[in-house]
Design a protein around this motif. Structure first.
Motif, PDB file in Angstrom:
ATOM      1  N   LYS A  32       1.386   4.190  -3.006  1.00  0.00           N
ATOM      2  CA  LYS A  32       1.141   5.619  -2.805  1.00  0.00           C
ATOM      3  C   LYS A  32       2.380   6.459  -3.038  1.00  0.00           C
ATOM      4  O   LYS A  32       2.292   7.679  -3.132  1.00  0.00           O
ATOM      5  N   ILE A  88       0.845  -1.206   0.000  1.00  0.00           N
ATOM      6  CA  ILE A  88       0.000   0.000   0.000  1.00  0.00           C
ATOM      7  C   ILE A  88       0.874   1.247   0.000  1.00  0.00           C
ATOM      8  O   ILE A  88       0.647   2.190  -0.760  1.00  0.00           O
ATOM      9  N   PRO A  91      -5.682  -1.909  -9.574  1.00  0.00           N
ATOM     10  CA  PRO A  91      -5.506  -2.575  -8.278  1.00  0.00           C
ATOM     11  C   PRO A  91      -5.425  -4.097  -8.343  1.00  0.00           C
ATOM     12  O   PRO A  91      -4.691  -4.696  -7.573  1.00  0.00           O
ATOM     13  N   THR A  96      -2.215  -6.107  -7.001  1.00  0.00           N
ATOM     14  CA  THR A  96      -2.287  -7.014  -5.865  1.00  0.00           C
ATOM     15  C   THR A  96      -1.561  -8.321  -6.171  1.00  0.00           C
ATOM     16  O   THR A  96      -0.765  -8.814  -5.367  1.00  0.00           O
TER      17      THR A  96
END
Lengths: 263, 182, 372
Positions: free
Chosen positions: C319, C315, C331, C335
């Protein structure tokens, strides 16, 4: 000069009724006949009739996919012959292996089988490497890459199940270590995480006599039943699945537009 | 021409044309349910039969109990490897007790070797090491060796029962059946 | 002189040294970014992928094997019949990788100059399968069959002593193509190294075409256009798979101790391997208290480390550093890439933690067979 109109033996054979009944296109000479030779043969029509120029370059394909298939055939034939002599029991397995080298003329069948198996693992790896290096897994060939990965796994599993059959020290300890990994499988192996959760009261559902390792070995220890199970898997179970996936793999090569190449 | 293609087909069966034999919406779902139940029962049943077939009811394995001589046969602080080959058990006597250690490495099931000079069991497969007590101290083995149930038979000999094992990490080595006081 | 070289090779081939060397050198050999590329060019590492590089590499490998053949200790390992495929593997992998990179660099240059790659031909200019391809296949098949028959006549298939369930051979090795897995088993619990990682390898490999959305470099050798994907795959393939096989074959001796190739396999070599769990480090060594009775409290820090590594780190990366990348691929892909990528990276991380701190498990719950 005088032979100008005299046809050679081969030519006359090519025009005979028998030959023409088998290969209708005749001797492949003209462009049309050559294409017919591919299209009309049940084996050769695995290929298209015409392919891009780079596809016939060893430098591009390394021939590794084809050699893997060829080795699969060699291993099927040699394996079949080995089955004539080999009995999958603890009592006979080891001595049968010695016998088939010493009591059978030209006894290199086991060598061909074993080294062929090692070579096949290698050719499959190299084929995979080539496909990666040329980026050939990219769309539209994603699915076929996946099938190829499964085929590679099956190749290694075939090789692994074959390892047990001579019933020597190498065999049983490789299998002991290998199947003990299954013991540690989450939930369905009796020493895997989560297995102890699958219980009714005090009764464990997953224990040494009911887990996935037991199913592989046919018992709690490597023994008679394990030898038989690995033998059946090696000779019929895994090759059968491999053959189905190979059919899909080859079919999809054609359907995905033949061999990869730059646009 | 384009309008011809776009015209929608006539609306589905109007009540007026409804055939008495036709399957109504309710009947359709009823049959669907029966169909799916039959399908699941067939596949599930077949799958169960296949899986269960892999687990025979009777196993032909060597006997799991054996007699291992008299307690006085064992010198203290000594690992007896006599029963390793036949029964996969080390008989160990430390200062105060005798216990039967399993020879199965808790990592991946190889058979470790007793190295008397270094006072440890060492597994040749991945290098796990165990002390004489069976406690793991080096290499990848996640837990100590298991101990088997041990007792004195009526003739005074030690009786080892391999069907019951005791795991240290579950605190089972405190169990009176896991060792013999001497 | 030769003895000195042998001693140096022995020291260099220790996993701690050789693995570190390979890992550090790797981005300079397969440069994933411009910065590495610059050094790759500046110090002439790119010459590895030219013809002199090929001769150099072949010479180095052959030199190693020839010296090994005449060395009394290495001779034993090297001439084992079952190890012949690994010698074949080392040669064939070097040749094919060199060839791919050689072709790739030629193509990269052509592409930079606005030319089509070498493999390109006019789509209408095709060749007939009969005879062009069929004959090549036929010749390849015959040559390979000859090779296989000669190999089979010269080298007898190995057969060891009859099976004896009471005596494990020392060392006892898996088939060579699984030695990478066996090496992983030294650092991870069986359920991770034997089940989860193999599954991840298979599924992760199958997922490559769905994770790598770079459309360039399809159907011809190239490096620069797909250098990051190439770098990650080659690190996994060369260092974490093939190199671990080489370690397992040549450098692992009795009791699974490490031995240099020219070192004598002494079954009584003593290597201290006192491994300590993270929970013991924290509760016993740092805080000086005993291990808490509650398992979850005892292993709490381990769980935190795991969650931070697999959950929070991706995460944070999404960012900050990988922001643009995250937006590009979305996403779901992100992942999965993180799941497989971080799992792959976990292997070298765990290896180093074992070597540096004797760390055994980050989470150690033998009660539940749950060790990581």
């Amino acid at each position: 000069m005088e032979n100008k109109n005299k046809k050679s033996f081969l030519e006359r054979m090519g025009e005979s009724q028998v030959w023409k009944s088998i290969i209708r296109s005749g001797v492949p000479r003209s462009r049309r006949q050559r294409m017919q030779a591919i299209l009309g043969s049940v084996f050769l029509h695995l290929h298209p009739a015409r392919i891009p120029k780079h596809a016939v370059k060893i430098g591009y394909t390394w021939c590794m996919g084809g050699l893997s298939f060829f080795l699969f055939i060699v291993l099927t034939i040699t394996g079949l012959l080995l089955m004539f002599y080999y009995r999958p029991t603890v009592e006979y397995a080891y001595t049968d292996i010695i016998d088939m080298a010493e009591q059978v003329p030209l006894g290199i069948m086991r060598e061909l089988h074993r080294w062929g198996a090692h070579a096949m693992v290698l050719t499959v790896w190299l084929h995979m490497l080539r496909v990666f290096m040329t980026g050939s897994y990219k769309p539209p060939r994603e699915f076929n890459w996946g099938v190829g990965v499964l085929l590679m796994t099956l190749t290694m599993f075939l090789s692994f199940t074959g390892y047990l059959l001579p019933w020597d020290q190498l065999a049983i300890w490789a299998i002991t270590v290998g199947t003990n990994m299954a013991r540690a499988h989450p939930f369905i192996g009796h020493e895997g995480p989560g297995a102890s959760l699958l219980a009714i009261g005090d009764i464990n559902l997953v224990h040494a006599g009911s887990d996935v390792r037991f199913a592989l070995l046919g018992g709690r220890f490597v023994g008679e039943a394990s030898l038989l199970r690995f033998y059946v898997l090696h000779c019929i179970g895994v090759p059968f699945i491999t053959m189905i996936l190979m059919a899909v793999h080859f079919w999809r090569i054609r359907k995905d537009g033949g061999i990869s190449g730059p646009l | 021409m384009t309008e011809d293609i776009k015209t929608t087909p006539p609306a589905s069966v109007t009540p007026a044309e409804k055939d008495d034999n036709a399957l109504g919406r309710r009947g359709f779902f009823r049959w669907m349910t029966v169909g799916w139940i039959a399908f699941s029962a067939a596949t599930g049943g077949f799958f169960t039969v296949i899986v269960r077939f892999l687990f025979p009811n009777v196993l032909f394995e060597p006997p799991q109990t054996f007699k291992a001589g008299f307690p006085n046969d064992y010198a203290s602080n000594f690992v007896d490897t006599r029963y390793k080959k036949k029964f996969n058990v080390w008989m160990v006597r430390d200062e105060e007790s005798i216990f039967a250690l399993s020879t199965v490495c808790t990592h991946l099931g190889c058979t470790p070797n007793w190295l008397g000079t270094e006072n440890k069991f060492k597994c040749p497969c991945h290098g796990s090491g165990f002390r004489m007590t069976g406690i793991n101290f080096e290499g990848p083995a996640p837990r100590p060796l298991e101990r088997y149930k041990i007792s004195v038979a009526t003739d005074g000999q030690i009786l080892v029962d391999k069907t019951k094992s005791f795991k240290w990490e579950k605190g089972e080595w405190e169990n009176a059946e896991s060792f013999l006081k001497v | 002189m030769l003895q000195t070289i042998k001693d140096i090779i022995d020291i260099l081939s220790a996993p701690t040294v050789s693995f570190t060397f390979l890992t550090v050198a790797f981005p300079f050999v397969f440069p994933p970014t411009d910065w590495f590329e610059k050094i790759h060019r500046k110090f002439g590492i790119w010459r590895l992928w030219t013809k002199p590089g090929f001769y150099g590499g072949m010479f180095a490998i052959t030199f190693f094997f020839v010296v090994g053949y005449f060395d009394p200790n290495f001779h034993v390992t090297l001439t084992k019949a079952d190890n012949f495929p690994i010698i074949l593997m080392i040669y064939s992998m070097f040749i094919t990788i060199w060839w791919s990179m050689y072709q790739a660099y030629l193509n990269d240059e052509r592409l930079e100059n606005g030319l089509k790659p070498n493999e390109y031909n006019d789509p209408d200019d095709k060749v007939l399968v009969w005879p062009d391809l069929v004959y090549i296949e036929f010749i390849a098949l015959i040559l390979f069959m000859v090779f296989l028959i000669v190999w089979s006549i010269l080298v007898a298939a190995p057969l060891e002593e009859p099976a004896n369930p009471a005596a494990t051979p020392n060392p006892s090795k898996a088939p060579w193509y699984f030695l990478g897995l066996q090496e992983m088993l030294v650092y991870f619990d069986p359920w991770i190294a034997g089940i989860v990682f193999p599954m991840f390898i298979i599924i992760g490999m199958m997922a490559i075409p769905y994770m790598d959305i770079n459309k360039k470099g399809d159907g011809y050798y190239s490096f620069k256009e797909r250098r990051i994907g190439m770098f990650i795959f080659m690190y996994g393939w060369l260092v974490l798979w093939l190199f671990l096989i080489v370690i397992g074959t040549f450098f692992r001796g009795p009791n699974w101790n490490f031995f240099g190739p020219f070192e004598y396999w002494d079954a009584h070599k003593v290597v201290p391997l006192n491994n300590v769990n993270l929970s013991e480090y924290i509760w016993v060594k740092t805080l000086g208290t005993g291990l808490p009775a509650n398992i979850l409290i005892r292993e709490g820090i381990g769980f935190l480390v795991l969650v931070a590594y697999m959950g929070i780190l991706p995460i944070l990366l999404a960012k900050s550093w990988l922001k643009n990348y995250f937006q590009e691929i979305g996403p779901v892909r992100y992942t999965f890439i993180m799941l497989f990528g971080l799992s792959m990276l976990a292997l070298p991380i765990k290896m180093y933690m074992r070597w540096l701190f004797n760390l055994k498990y980050i989470i150690a719950i033998p009660e539940w067979f749950f060790n990581i």
